[in-house]
Design a protein around this motif. Structure first.
Motif, PDB file in Angstrom:
ATOM      1  N   SER A 174      -6.669 -34.043 -12.130  1.00 39.88           N
ATOM      2  CA  SER A 174      -8.120 -33.923 -11.940  1.00 39.88           C
ATOM      3  C   SER A 174      -8.668 -32.700 -12.661  1.00 39.88           C
ATOM      4  O   SER A 174      -9.756 -32.754 -13.242  1.00 39.88           O
ATOM      5  CB  SER A 174      -8.463 -33.818 -10.452  1.00 39.88           C
ATOM      6  N   ASP A 231     -10.992 -41.136 -12.380  1.00 39.36           N
ATOM      7  CA  ASP A 231     -10.008 -40.332 -11.648  1.00 39.36           C
ATOM      8  C   ASP A 231      -9.617 -41.045 -10.358  1.00 39.36           C
ATOM      9  O   ASP A 231     -10.373 -41.048  -9.395  1.00 39.36           O
ATOM     10  CB  ASP A 231     -10.600 -38.949 -11.341  1.00 39.36           C
ATOM     11  N   GLU A 232      -8.470 -41.665 -10.354  1.00 39.95           N
ATOM     12  CA  GLU A 232      -7.994 -42.434  -9.194  1.00 39.95           C
ATOM     13  C   GLU A 232      -9.064 -43.397  -8.677  1.00 39.95           C
ATOM     14  O   GLU A 232      -9.398 -43.374  -7.489  1.00 39.95           O
ATOM     15  CB  GLU A 232      -7.570 -41.478  -8.071  1.00 39.95           C
TER      16      GLU A 232
HETATM   17 MG   LIG Z   1      -6.761 -35.566  -8.303  1.00 39.18          MG
END
Ligand SMILES: [Mg+2]
Ligand SMILES: Nc1ncnc2c1ncn2[C@@H]1O[C@H](COP(=O)(O)OP(=O)(O)O)[C@@H](O)[C@H]1O
Ligand code: SF4
Lengths: 354, 329
Positions: free
Chosen positions: A58, A190-191
């Protein structure tokens, strides 16, 4: 408007990251969250970044969008987006690229959307920031169009609803609509599916693939789920302790993995290795603290092959080097022959990533 | 929404009934006769009985309470013969001290307290919230540290101390302001404002300290929310992110607390009123308790309860308006 993929238009990768380092000075010490990572992504291609939580994924993506607090994060290296060097660029100039040339989708769409504004208004706002001359009606029309495009039924009605009135999957679709409303060339997810259940997860991934076909954007897909990567990515970057440990095409990294950490990661994904009873060794222990990274290869306290290189795994940081095939990079001290033997004897026969 | 308000009003009525009963009960638990107090030292037993009859406190307790409730809704008659006194609804009785109708006392005192509280609230909210927000946005700077220091001092100071300091500095020592007094707003707005400036400043500074700390904490928490990051990721300017996204979310709980605070204060700001010699509800209440002046105690306590109950309903409705996630039904 259909953009040509970079390979055909001859521009080279849309995103180029070179030797990126992100450091936080905290009360507990210096956190080296990203420590010399390089990669690039072309338009129309998807790079998967994988690693356990806390490996700096991240932080990497937030650095690309320039979302770190300049007072607390120290960033060095190169981040080039569409030919513009972003590191050191004034905030105002980065801001103008954000949401227009590069956009981001976050893990939890419920907390990523403002609870007090309607979904439509938030999408329209994203459009109007970068189209200051667009009126309310135009922005609304565009937002409704995008809601429909990401597969939300009755987009005109949904426009006026609040995030809490959407289901998890619909919310993530709305986030995607918001990210794509300005037709960005780079999308960082992100995810994006971690908070969703499996069927919805598959739908969202399909949607991302469809949209990529249509918009030809460069995509970075961050996840700790190798199954997701194998489904949508073209290239894979494996991160450990803020560093890249393996990098290559999906074929190379998932089917012929060469780094002990990747072997461990793969063992925890039953769908990716054929024989459920096969004796792949899961990774023991916990991810390292980024304040106090183990010396040498950061993975050595957890690596069962750390002893096979004399003291080197404990003293020298291994560099990413090409192994076997072109473009397949691995950071490990294991001698080529030893790695091939281990791979052949212990890894390959369990059918990793068929 | 309508059904919600209706339901809350029913609950409020029950609450008020209970409070009035408890006040009534407590008052009579005190082993002292208001008639004796009123009558003075040289009263015979008959004199006292006569006074009790005139006040209606010769009746059994349940009867007295029923009479009180009746008086509020339809009016009642006190005493008989020469002492007969008609009290039209809403009858809250007569002061045991000087026989003044309690409704009259309330209409005299309420505007004073209302003026003190609303003026003070404007000041404490404006000052507190802006100070808190700005120091959150400039976290760690000299401004922030100074603001934290001042608000810490403010939050730990007491009204009587700070009020007296202001009084000394601005009235006695320098004569910058006249001694506080109450002039009705409708009579002379300028005099009204000047006369109340000191209590406003006192309440404003002390409460703004609390609100500044609250707003700062709330804003800092909001700034770390995911949706603020999303707003930045869209390419909004810092200013837009702060005002349109962060402030909007941070202010919501503050509205709630402010509503309840104001509701509570309206019941009376005894210390402030006393320091500045203003005849508000708070002073009326405390004096009435000292003199066992039941009708006035009942009225002021109930009024304070009404303010709190109403403030609660208003805050809930307001919350539902601000936060779409709250559904009132
Ligand atoms: Mg993360
Ligand atoms: N703003 C910050 N200040 C200090 N440390 C941070 C900050 N953001 C992230 N980190 C640390 O950096 C490391 C990597 O975080 P992150 O990139 O979020 O991991 P992940 O790979 O799970 O996405 C973590 O140890 C985290 O605690
Ligand atoms: S360098 Fe050593 S410790 Fe690190 S992965 Fe390779 S063998 Fe394991």
């Amino acid at each position: 408007m259909v953009k040509l993929p970079a390979s055909r238009s001859g521009e080279g990768p849309y995103l180029r990251v070179k030797d990126l380092r992100v450091r936080f000075d905290t009360e507990d010490g210096v956190v080296r969250a990203v420590d010399g990572v390089s990669f690039s992504v072309e338009r129309g291609r998807t790079l998967g970044i994988v690693g356990e939580s806390g490996s700096g994924k991240s932080v990497t993506s937030l650095a690309i969008l320039g979302l770190h607090n300049a007072k607390r994060a120290t960033i060095s290296g190169e981040i080039s987006v569409g030919g513009r060097q972003l590191v050191g660029l004034p905030e105002e100039e980065v801001r103008r690229l954000r949401g227009r040339d590069m956009a981001m989708i976050f893990q939890d769409p419920l907390s990523a959307l403002h609870p007090y504004y309607t979904v439509g208004r938030q999408i329209a706002e994203a459009y109007r920031v970068h189209h200051p001359r667009a009126g309310r009606r135009e922005a609304r029309g565009r937002a409704v169009e995008m809601l429909g495009r990401v597969g939300i039924p009755q987009p005109g009605k949904r426009f006026d609803q609040y995030p809490h009135e959407f289901s998890g999957g619909m919310r993530q679709r709305a986030m995607i609509a918001m990210a794509l409303v300005n037709d960005p060339d780079l999308l960082i997810a992100d995810e994006p599916t971690t908070a969703l259940d499996v069927t919805v997860q598959a739908q969202i991934l399909d949607l991302l693939e469809d949209l990529q076909q249509e918009f030809q954007s460069a995509i970075i897909l961050i996840t700790h789920d190798l199954g997701v990567v194998s489904q949508v990515a073209d290239d894979v970057l494996v991160m450990y302790g803020g560093r890249a440990v393996e990098h290559g095409s999906v074929e190379q990294v998932l089917r012929r993995p060469q780094h002990p950490y990747t072997w461990g990661l793969l063992s925890s994904v039953p769908s990716l290795h054929g024989d459920a009873d096969a004796d792949l060794v899961p990774i023991k222990g916990n991810p390292p603290s980024l304040i106090n990274l183990p010396s040498g290869c950061a993975f050595h306290p957890r690596c069962r092959y750390a002893d096979r290189n004399g003291d080197r795994s404990r003293t020298d940081v291994p560099e990413l080097r090409q192994v076997v095939e072109r473009g397949h990079l691995v950071a490990c001290h294991l001698p080529e022959a030893a790695r091939q033997r281990i791979y052949r004897d212990e890894i390959a026969q369990v059918g990793v990533a068929r | 929404m309508f059904r919600f308000v209706l339901r809350r009003l029913v609950v409020a009525a029950v609450t008020l009934a209970v409070i009035s009963l408890v006040t009534f009960g407590l008052f009579f638990a005190v082993p002292s006769s208001p008639a004796k107090v009123m009558c003075g030292k040289n009263c015979t037993t008959e004199d006292i009985a006569q006074v009790e009859q005139r006040l209606g406190i010769d009746q059994p307790l349940p009867r007295q309470y029923a009479d009180f409730v009746k008086g509020v809704f339809v009016g009642r008659t006190y005493g008989s013969g020469d002492f007969r006194q008609d009290c039209p609804a809403p009858c809250l009785g007569y002061s045991f001290r000087n026989n003044q109708p309690v409704t009259e006392i309330i209409t005299q005192r309420l505007p004073v307290t209302l003026s003190i509280v609303f003026g003070g609230a404007v000041l404490w909210l404006a000052l507190g919230i802006s100070l808190g927000m700005v120091s959150a946005l400039r976290r760690g700077t000299v401004f922030d540290r100074a603001a934290i220091g001042i608000t810490l001092a403010g939050a730990s100071m007491q009204v009587y101390f700070f009020g007296l300091v202001l009084l000394y500095l601005l009235v006695y020592a320098t004569g910058l302001l006249p001694f506080p007094s109450y002039t009705p707003l409708t009579e002379n707005p300028a005099r009204w404002a000047v006369g109340l400036l000191l209590p406003w400043m006192t309440l404003g500074f002390l409460n703004s300290a609390l609100y500044a700390r609250l707003s700062r904490a709330q804003m800092l928490e909001t700034l770390s929310e995911d949706f603020v990051r999303t707003a930045r990721a869209k390419g909004l300017s810092t200013r837009q992110v702060h005002t349109r996204h962060a402030l909007r979310a941070a202010i919501t709980p503050i509205v709630t607390i402010a509503g309840l605070d104001i509701g509570t204060s309206l019941g009376g700001t005894f210390i402030t009123e006393t320091i500045f010699g203003l005849q508000g509800l708070g002073k009326a209440t405390v004096e009435a308790v000292q003199f066992l002046n039941l009708p006035v105690v009942m009225a002021t306590v109930l009024l304070a309860a009404v303010f709190i109950v109403v403030a609660n309903i208003v805050v809930d409705v307001l919350y539902a308006v601000i936060d779409p996630r709250v559904r009132l039904n």
